[in-house]
Scaffold this active site. Structure first.
Site, PDB file in Angstrom:
ATOM      1  N   VAL A 164     -12.734   2.852   8.809  1.00 27.21           N
ATOM      2  CA  VAL A 164     -11.962   1.681   8.387  1.00 27.21           C
ATOM      3  C   VAL A 164     -12.053   0.571   9.439  1.00 27.21           C
ATOM      4  O   VAL A 164     -12.373  -0.586   9.131  1.00 27.21           O
ATOM      5  CB  VAL A 164     -10.478   2.058   8.126  1.00 27.21           C
ATOM      6  CG1 VAL A 164      -9.655   0.818   7.815  1.00 27.21           C
ATOM      7  CG2 VAL A 164     -10.379   3.064   6.994  1.00 27.21           C
ATOM      8  N   GLY A 180      -9.193   1.602  17.333  1.00 26.17           N
ATOM      9  CA  GLY A 180      -9.955   2.524  16.488  1.00 26.17           C
ATOM     10  C   GLY A 180     -10.982   1.792  15.658  1.00 26.17           C
ATOM     11  O   GLY A 180     -10.639   0.927  14.846  1.00 26.17           O
ATOM     12  N   VAL A 181     -12.259   2.116  15.915  1.00 28.12           N
ATOM     13  CA  VAL A 181     -13.332   1.461  15.144  1.00 28.12           C
ATOM     14  C   VAL A 181     -14.170   2.525  14.439  1.00 28.12           C
ATOM     15  O   VAL A 181     -15.386   2.528  14.504  1.00 28.12           O
ATOM     16  CB  VAL A 181     -14.206   0.538  16.033  1.00 28.12           C
ATOM     17  CG1 VAL A 181     -13.415  -0.676  16.459  1.00 28.12           C
ATOM     18  CG2 VAL A 181     -14.735   1.287  17.256  1.00 28.12           C
ATOM     19  N   GLY A 182     -13.473   3.464  13.776  1.00 27.44           N
ATOM     20  CA  GLY A 182     -14.150   4.470  12.958  1.00 27.44           C
ATOM     21  C   GLY A 182     -14.537   3.843  11.631  1.00 27.44           C
ATOM     22  O   GLY A 182     -14.961   2.678  11.584  1.00 27.44           O
ATOM     23  N   LYS A 228       1.004  16.065  -2.244  1.00 24.47           N
ATOM     24  CA  LYS A 228       0.167  16.338  -1.075  1.00 24.47           C
ATOM     25  C   LYS A 228       0.055  17.853  -0.921  1.00 24.47           C
ATOM     26  O   LYS A 228       0.998  18.581  -1.229  1.00 24.47           O
ATOM     27  CB  LYS A 228       0.838  15.742   0.183  1.00 24.47           C
ATOM     28  CG  LYS A 228      -0.099  15.553   1.342  1.00 24.47           C
ATOM     29  CD  LYS A 228      -0.774  14.198   1.310  1.00 24.47           C
ATOM     30  CE  LYS A 228      -1.745  14.041   2.464  1.00 24.47           C
ATOM     31  NZ  LYS A 228      -2.342  12.696   2.503  1.00 24.47           N
TER      32      LYS A 228
HETATM   33  P1  NAD Z   1     -12.092   7.749  11.312  1.00 31.14           P
HETATM   34  O1  NAD Z   1     -11.936   9.118  11.839  1.00 31.14           O
HETATM   35  O2  NAD Z   1     -13.411   7.336  10.726  1.00 31.14           O
HETATM   36  O3  NAD Z   1     -11.745   6.667  12.454  1.00 31.14           O
HETATM   37  C1  NAD Z   1     -10.711   6.835  13.352  1.00 31.14           C
HETATM   38  C2  NAD Z   1     -11.227   6.366  14.697  1.00 31.14           C
HETATM   39  O4  NAD Z   1     -10.165   6.378  15.628  1.00 31.14           O
HETATM   40  C3  NAD Z   1     -12.329   7.255  15.277  1.00 31.14           C
HETATM   41  O5  NAD Z   1     -13.466   6.462  15.625  1.00 31.14           O
HETATM   42  C4  NAD Z   1     -11.673   7.880  16.500  1.00 31.14           C
HETATM   43  O6  NAD Z   1     -12.595   8.125  17.542  1.00 31.14           O
HETATM   44  C5  NAD Z   1     -10.677   6.820  16.870  1.00 31.14           C
HETATM   45  N1  NAD Z   1      -9.594   7.284  17.747  1.00 31.14           N
HETATM   46  C6  NAD Z   1      -9.034   8.505  17.829  1.00 31.14           C
HETATM   47  N2  NAD Z   1      -8.092   8.523  18.798  1.00 31.14           N
HETATM   48  C7  NAD Z   1      -8.054   7.269  19.320  1.00 31.14           C
HETATM   49  C8  NAD Z   1      -7.289   6.668  20.341  1.00 31.14           C
HETATM   50  N3  NAD Z   1      -6.362   7.341  21.030  1.00 31.14           N
HETATM   51  N4  NAD Z   1      -7.512   5.367  20.602  1.00 31.14           N
HETATM   52  C9  NAD Z   1      -8.453   4.667  19.927  1.00 31.14           C
HETATM   53  N5  NAD Z   1      -9.213   5.197  18.953  1.00 31.14           N
HETATM   54  C10 NAD Z   1      -9.020   6.494  18.660  1.00 31.14           C
HETATM   55  O7  NAD Z   1     -10.914   7.566  10.252  1.00 31.14           O
HETATM   56  P2  NAD Z   1     -10.745   6.403   9.179  1.00 31.14           P
HETATM   57  O8  NAD Z   1     -11.136   6.938   7.854  1.00 31.14           O
HETATM   58  O9  NAD Z   1     -11.338   5.150   9.682  1.00 31.14           O
HETATM   59  O10 NAD Z   1      -9.161   6.277   9.153  1.00 31.14           O
HETATM   60  C11 NAD Z   1      -8.462   5.580  10.177  1.00 31.14           C
HETATM   61  C12 NAD Z   1      -6.972   5.565   9.845  1.00 31.14           C
HETATM   62  O11 NAD Z   1      -6.768   4.946   8.576  1.00 31.14           O
HETATM   63  C13 NAD Z   1      -6.339   6.953   9.730  1.00 31.14           C
HETATM   64  O12 NAD Z   1      -4.994   6.854  10.173  1.00 31.14           O
HETATM   65  C14 NAD Z   1      -6.366   7.219   8.239  1.00 31.14           C
HETATM   66  O13 NAD Z   1      -5.361   8.148   7.850  1.00 31.14           O
HETATM   67  C15 NAD Z   1      -6.082   5.830   7.711  1.00 31.14           C
HETATM   68  N6  NAD Z   1      -6.539   5.599   6.327  1.00 31.14           N
HETATM   69  C16 NAD Z   1      -7.852   5.699   6.026  1.00 31.14           C
HETATM   70  C17 NAD Z   1      -8.283   5.428   4.732  1.00 31.14           C
HETATM   71  C18 NAD Z   1      -9.738   5.508   4.353  1.00 31.14           C
HETATM   72  O14 NAD Z   1     -10.117   5.000   3.290  1.00 31.14           O
HETATM   73  N7  NAD Z   1     -10.586   6.092   5.188  1.00 31.14           N
HETATM   74  C19 NAD Z   1      -7.356   5.057   3.743  1.00 31.14           C
HETATM   75  C20 NAD Z   1      -6.005   4.935   4.094  1.00 31.14           C
HETATM   76  C21 NAD Z   1      -5.606   5.207   5.403  1.00 31.14           C
END
Ligand code: NAD
Length: 352
Positions: A182, A178-180, A78
């Site tokens: 993933v 969290g509905v980003g 990392k």
């Molecule tokens: P993202 O930024 O697209 O989505 C995260 C979402 O969480 C956002 O919509 C944000 O507004 C929301 N959020 C932030 N604070 C919050 C709170 N207090 N309560 C509710 N929602 C809140 O990120 P992502 O790519 O979807 O990743 C989400 C998680 O999964 C992270 O922890 C990331 O490290 C992990 N992850 C992602 C991947 C990937 O392929 N993207 C792979 C492995 C792990």
């Protein structure tokens, strides 16, 4: 550094300073036993250098475990850039970081992580071949989130099969934090199967969008832990399972894509004591790194990615079954298997 509590016999920890661009970065290589160390680059405004150092140590160890559990020919590493991702980014900074990565001669592959995006990685790629997670190029794998979400969805079904005696999610209530990227894709899968969704997000647009698409019920962010749900799925931040939140959960399963869900290591045993089946985060969310690994291999193949994802879900099942039959916490079992896989590779054996 050898006395640092987060030091875990890392193979190398490399410090870089570039006066011209202002780059201060640490690249930690935890293990290359299974292959080149792979893991993203995080840019964060740490208060002290010690915090940056600790993050690099912990995150690189986590990547060794994640890559081993995903059965990838990759070790764990990392990078952290010490700086503010909103104000300190520049072409010169990312090019200097690219030269730092290149100087390790392939011992470490980088990609984007918190604070760093594909645009930044394109600048890094001007100075090094050892970079993945790009949007363009011959083997570019693009956004890993759909594969991560598919793995989380299938992992939730594996948990449901053990906790409820059936992997059928129709009619199951699921609280999604969290509905980003993933979480959004995950909700699509869950809704398609007929699950009843309760969702929260601090981003109201993302929340509206998912509710319209899936018929999910909107919940205030602070109330998500109190939802009377069968399954709690964290897909936003880390450290959400804590002494404060655990007693509020009604769910029998905690399974989601977020990294570092446990606020402290003892939460693993606490979940078990509460009768909750926990899918170790670095196992269930391994779909994304599988996608990145396909890019590192130089020839992206969807079939290869899907094959690895199938094996990942089987591995998750083995972790859950072993934990349930031995009465041990799931994270404990996953770490034991990950360490055994790394040790076997070191000894020139194959274990997965
Ligand atoms: P993202 O930024 O697209 O989505 C995260 C979402 O969480 C956002 O919509 C944000 O507004 C929301 N959020 C932030 N604070 C919050 C709170 N207090 N309560 C509710 N929602 C809140 O990120 P992502 O790519 O979807 O990743 C989400 C998680 O999964 C992270 O922890 C990331 O490290 C992990 N992850 C992602 C991947 C990937 O392929 N993207 C792979 C492995 C792990």
């Amino acid at each position: 550094m050898f006395d640092h509590p987060s030091y875990d016999r890392h193979e190398g920890v490399h410090f870089f300073e570039d006066e011209e661009s202002g780059l201060r970065a640490i690249i930690a290589v935890h293990s290359t036993a299974r292959g080149p160390a792979a893991g993203g680059c995080r840019m964060w405004h740490y208060e002290t250098g010690e915090q940056a150092f600790r993050d690099a140590l912990r995150l690189s160890q986590g990547m060794s475990f994640k890559n081993a559990m995903a059965g990838l020919p990759l070790g764990g590493g990392k990078a952290v850039i010490w700086g503010n991702s909103k104000t300190d980014k520049s072409e010169a900074l990312f090019e200097a970081f690219g030269r730092a990565v290149e100087s390790l001669n392939g011992a470490y592959y980088t990609a984007e992580d918190v604070g760093v995006d594909t645009h930044d990685m394109a600048m890094v790629a001007r100075q090094t071949r050892y970079v993945a997670g790009l949007d363009s190029g011959e083997a570019a794998s693009g956004d890993p989130s759909p594969i991560t979400a598919l793995g989380v969805y299938r992992g939730i079904k594996a948990c449901a099969a053990r906790a409820f005696g059936s992997d059928d999610l129709s009619g199951r209530t699921i609280a999604v934090q969290g509905v980003g990227s993933v979480g959004g894709y995950l909700c699509d899968h869950l809704a398609k199967e007929g699950a009843k969704l309760f969702v929260c997000d601090v981003d109201e647009d993302a929340l509206d969008d998912v509710c319209k698409r899936t018929g999910a019920t909107m919940i205030k962010t602070d109330d998500i832990y109190d939802v009377d749900a069968d399954i709690f799925s964290p897909n936003a931040l880390g450290a959400v399972i804590s002494k404060a939140t655990l007693p509020r959960l009604k769910a029998k399963v905690v399974a989601g894509g977020a990294n570092n869900q446990l606020a402290s290591p003892d939460m693993d045993a606490a979940l078990k004591e509460s009768g909750i089946l926990y899918a170790p985060d670095y196992v269930i969310n391994g779909g994304g790194i599988i996608n990145v690994a396909a890019e590192i291999s130089g020839a992206y193949s969807r079939n290869w990615v899907m094959g690895k994802l199938n094996i990942l879900i089987e591995t998750l099942g083995e972790v859950l079954d072993e934990a349930l039959s031995n009465g041990q916490p799931t994270n404990f079992v996953a770490e034991r298997i990950a360490r055994a896989r790394i040790a076997a590779a070191k000894a020139g054996e194959t274990s997965d």
